[in-house]
Design a protein around this motif. Structure first.
Motif, PDB file in Angstrom:
ATOM      1  N   TRP A  42       0.827  -1.206   0.000  1.00 41.70           N
ATOM      2  CA  TRP A  42       0.000   0.000   0.000  1.00 41.70           C
ATOM      3  C   TRP A  42       0.857   1.251   0.000  1.00 41.70           C
ATOM      4  CZ3 TRP A  42      -4.517   0.782  -1.670  1.00 41.70           C
ATOM      5  CH2 TRP A  42      -5.490  -0.215  -1.616  1.00 41.70           C
ATOM      6  N   ARG A  43       1.958   1.227   0.699  1.00 39.73           N
ATOM      7  CA  ARG A  43       2.848   2.382   0.717  1.00 39.73           C
ATOM      8  C   ARG A  43       3.360   2.674  -0.692  1.00 39.73           C
ATOM      9  NH1 ARG A  43       8.696   2.620   3.809  1.00 39.73           N
ATOM     10  NH2 ARG A  43       9.454   4.470   2.751  1.00 39.73           N
ATOM     11  N   MET A  44       3.725   1.637  -1.420  1.00 42.94           N
ATOM     12  CA  MET A  44       4.251   1.832  -2.767  1.00 42.94           C
ATOM     13  C   MET A  44       3.161   2.325  -3.715  1.00 42.94           C
ATOM     14  SD  MET A  44       6.783  -1.426  -2.892  1.00 42.94           S
ATOM     15  CE  MET A  44       7.798  -0.948  -4.264  1.00 42.94           C
ATOM     16  N   VAL A  45       1.949   1.800  -3.573  1.00 45.88           N
ATOM     17  CA  VAL A  45       0.840   2.259  -4.417  1.00 45.88           C
ATOM     18  C   VAL A  45       0.532   3.722  -4.135  1.00 45.88           C
ATOM     19  CG1 VAL A  45      -1.642   1.981  -4.806  1.00 45.88           C
ATOM     20  CG2 VAL A  45      -0.168  -0.025  -4.740  1.00 45.88           C
ATOM     21  N   ILE A  46       0.508   4.085  -2.873  1.00 48.10           N
ATOM     22  CA  ILE A  46       0.206   5.476  -2.504  1.00 48.10           C
ATOM     23  C   ILE A  46       1.279   6.419  -3.030  1.00 48.10           C
ATOM     24  CG2 ILE A  46       0.059   7.046  -0.525  1.00 48.10           C
ATOM     25  CD1 ILE A  46      -1.455   4.772   0.918  1.00 48.10           C
ATOM     26  N   GLU A  47       2.537   5.986  -2.994  1.00 44.19           N
ATOM     27  CA  GLU A  47       3.619   6.828  -3.517  1.00 44.19           C
ATOM     28  C   GLU A  47       3.455   7.076  -5.012  1.00 44.19           C
ATOM     29  OE1 GLU A  47       7.026   4.614  -2.274  1.00 44.19           O
ATOM     30  OE2 GLU A  47       7.091   5.567  -0.309  1.00 44.19           O
ATOM     31  N   LEU A  48       3.065   6.042  -5.740  1.00 41.22           N
ATOM     32  CA  LEU A  48       2.876   6.194  -7.182  1.00 41.22           C
ATOM     33  C   LEU A  48       1.690   7.109  -7.479  1.00 41.22           C
ATOM     34  CD1 LEU A  48       3.674   5.404 -10.064  1.00 41.22           C
ATOM     35  CD2 LEU A  48       2.128   3.461  -9.853  1.00 41.22           C
ATOM     36  N   VAL A  49       0.579   6.889  -6.804  1.00 38.50           N
ATOM     37  CA  VAL A  49      -0.613   7.710  -7.034  1.00 38.50           C
ATOM     38  C   VAL A  49      -0.363   9.160  -6.620  1.00 38.50           C
ATOM     39  CG1 VAL A  49      -3.021   8.027  -6.337  1.00 38.50           C
ATOM     40  CG2 VAL A  49      -2.179   5.748  -6.895  1.00 38.50           C
ATOM     41  N   ALA A  50       0.373   9.363  -5.534  1.00 34.85           N
ATOM     42  CA  ALA A  50       0.681  10.730  -5.106  1.00 34.85           C
ATOM     43  C   ALA A  50       1.532  11.439  -6.157  1.00 34.85           C
ATOM     44  CB  ALA A  50       1.403  10.706  -3.764  1.00 34.85           C
ATOM     45  N   GLY A  51       2.510  10.749  -6.719  1.00 30.37           N
ATOM     46  CA  GLY A  51       3.332  11.343  -7.772  1.00 30.37           C
ATOM     47  C   GLY A  51       2.498  11.741  -8.981  1.00 30.37           C
ATOM     48  N   LEU A  52       1.589  10.844  -9.375  1.00 35.50           N
ATOM     49  CA  LEU A  52       0.717  11.160 -10.505  1.00 35.50           C
ATOM     50  C   LEU A  52      -0.206  12.334 -10.177  1.00 35.50           C
ATOM     51  CD1 LEU A  52      -0.241   7.592 -11.736  1.00 35.50           C
ATOM     52  CD2 LEU A  52       0.949   9.334 -13.043  1.00 35.50           C
ATOM     53  N   GLY A  53      -0.761  12.341  -8.981  1.00 35.36           N
ATOM     54  CA  GLY A  53      -1.671  13.413  -8.589  1.00 35.36           C
ATOM     55  C   GLY A  53      -0.985  14.763  -8.533  1.00 35.36           C
ATOM     56  N   ILE A  75       3.015  16.673 -19.866  1.00 33.69           N
ATOM     57  CA  ILE A  75       4.417  16.673 -19.442  1.00 33.69           C
ATOM     58  C   ILE A  75       4.542  16.383 -17.950  1.00 33.69           C
ATOM     59  CG2 ILE A  75       6.448  18.152 -19.093  1.00 33.69           C
ATOM     60  CD1 ILE A  75       5.705  19.541 -21.752  1.00 33.69           C
ATOM     61  N   PHE A  76       3.736  17.069 -17.132  1.00 31.78           N
ATOM     62  CA  PHE A  76       3.857  16.887 -15.691  1.00 31.78           C
ATOM     63  C   PHE A  76       3.253  15.575 -15.200  1.00 31.78           C
ATOM     64  CE2 PHE A  76       5.167  21.255 -15.758  1.00 31.78           C
ATOM     65  CZ  PHE A  76       6.105  21.293 -14.739  1.00 31.78           C
ATOM     66  N   ILE A  77       2.304  15.013 -15.935  1.00 30.05           N
ATOM     67  CA  ILE A  77       1.823  13.673 -15.570  1.00 30.05           C
ATOM     68  C   ILE A  77       2.950  12.663 -15.753  1.00 30.05           C
ATOM     69  CG2 ILE A  77       0.341  11.775 -16.337  1.00 30.05           C
ATOM     70  CD1 ILE A  77      -1.932  13.746 -16.550  1.00 30.05           C
ATOM     71  N   PHE A  78       3.686  12.765 -16.861  1.00 28.90           N
ATOM     72  CA  PHE A  78       4.823  11.858 -17.063  1.00 28.90           C
ATOM     73  C   PHE A  78       5.922  12.088 -16.024  1.00 28.90           C
ATOM     74  CE2 PHE A  78       3.367  11.387 -21.614  1.00 28.90           C
ATOM     75  CZ  PHE A  78       3.018  10.060 -21.470  1.00 28.90           C
TER      76      PHE A  78
END
Length: 112
Positions: A42-53, A75-78
Motif C-alpha cells: 500500500w505504501r508503494m501504491v500510494i507513492e505512485l498515485v501521489a506522484g501522478l496526482g 508533461i507533468f503527468i509523465f
C-alpha cells in the motif's frame, strides 16, 4: 506415598521442558508478516498515485494559467509518474535492506 516422588520427578521434568521452550528462539507469527507486506504494498501504491496526482495538479495549474491545456498536463503527468516510480524503487530498496539486515542478525545469533 510411593506416588509422591514420581510426581515430583515428573513436575521437575515438565518445568525443565517449559524453561527450554521459553528460552528457545521466538517464532514470528505469519499474520504479522502478511500485514507487514500488505503495508509495504500500500505504501508503494500510494507513492505512485501521489506522484501522478501532484504531476496532474501542477500540469493542470500551469495549463490553466497559460491557456495551453494539454501540453503541461501531459508533461507533468509523465514527470509525476517518473517521480512516483523513483520513490517506489527507493522504498523497495529500503525494505530489501531491512530484510537483509534482519536475516544477517538472525544468522549472527545462531552462530553465537
Amino acid at each position: 506415598m510411593s506416588n509422591e516422588p514420581d510426581h515430583a520427578t515428573r513436575l521437575k521434568a515438565l518445568e525443565a521442558k517449559i524453561d527450554a521452550l521459553k528460552s528457545g528462539p521466538e517464532i514470528k507469527d505469519h499474520s504479522e508478516e502478511h500485514h507487514s507486506q500488505a503495508q509495504m504494498a500500500w505504501r508503494m501504491v500510494i507513492e505512485l498515485v501521489a506522484g501522478l496526482g501532484i504531476g496532474f495538479g501542477i500540469g493542470y495549474g500551469l495549463d490553466s494559467l497559460f491557456g495551453t491545456l494539454p501540453i503541461f498536463l501531459v508533461i507533468f503527468i509523465f514527470l509525476g509518474f517518473a517521480a512516483g516510480v523513483n520513490t517506489m524503487l527507493r522504498s523497495a530498496k529500503e525494505m530489501q535492506r531491512k530484510q537483509l539486515d534482519a536475516a544477517n542478525e538472525e544468522d549472527d545469533q545462531r552462530g553465537d
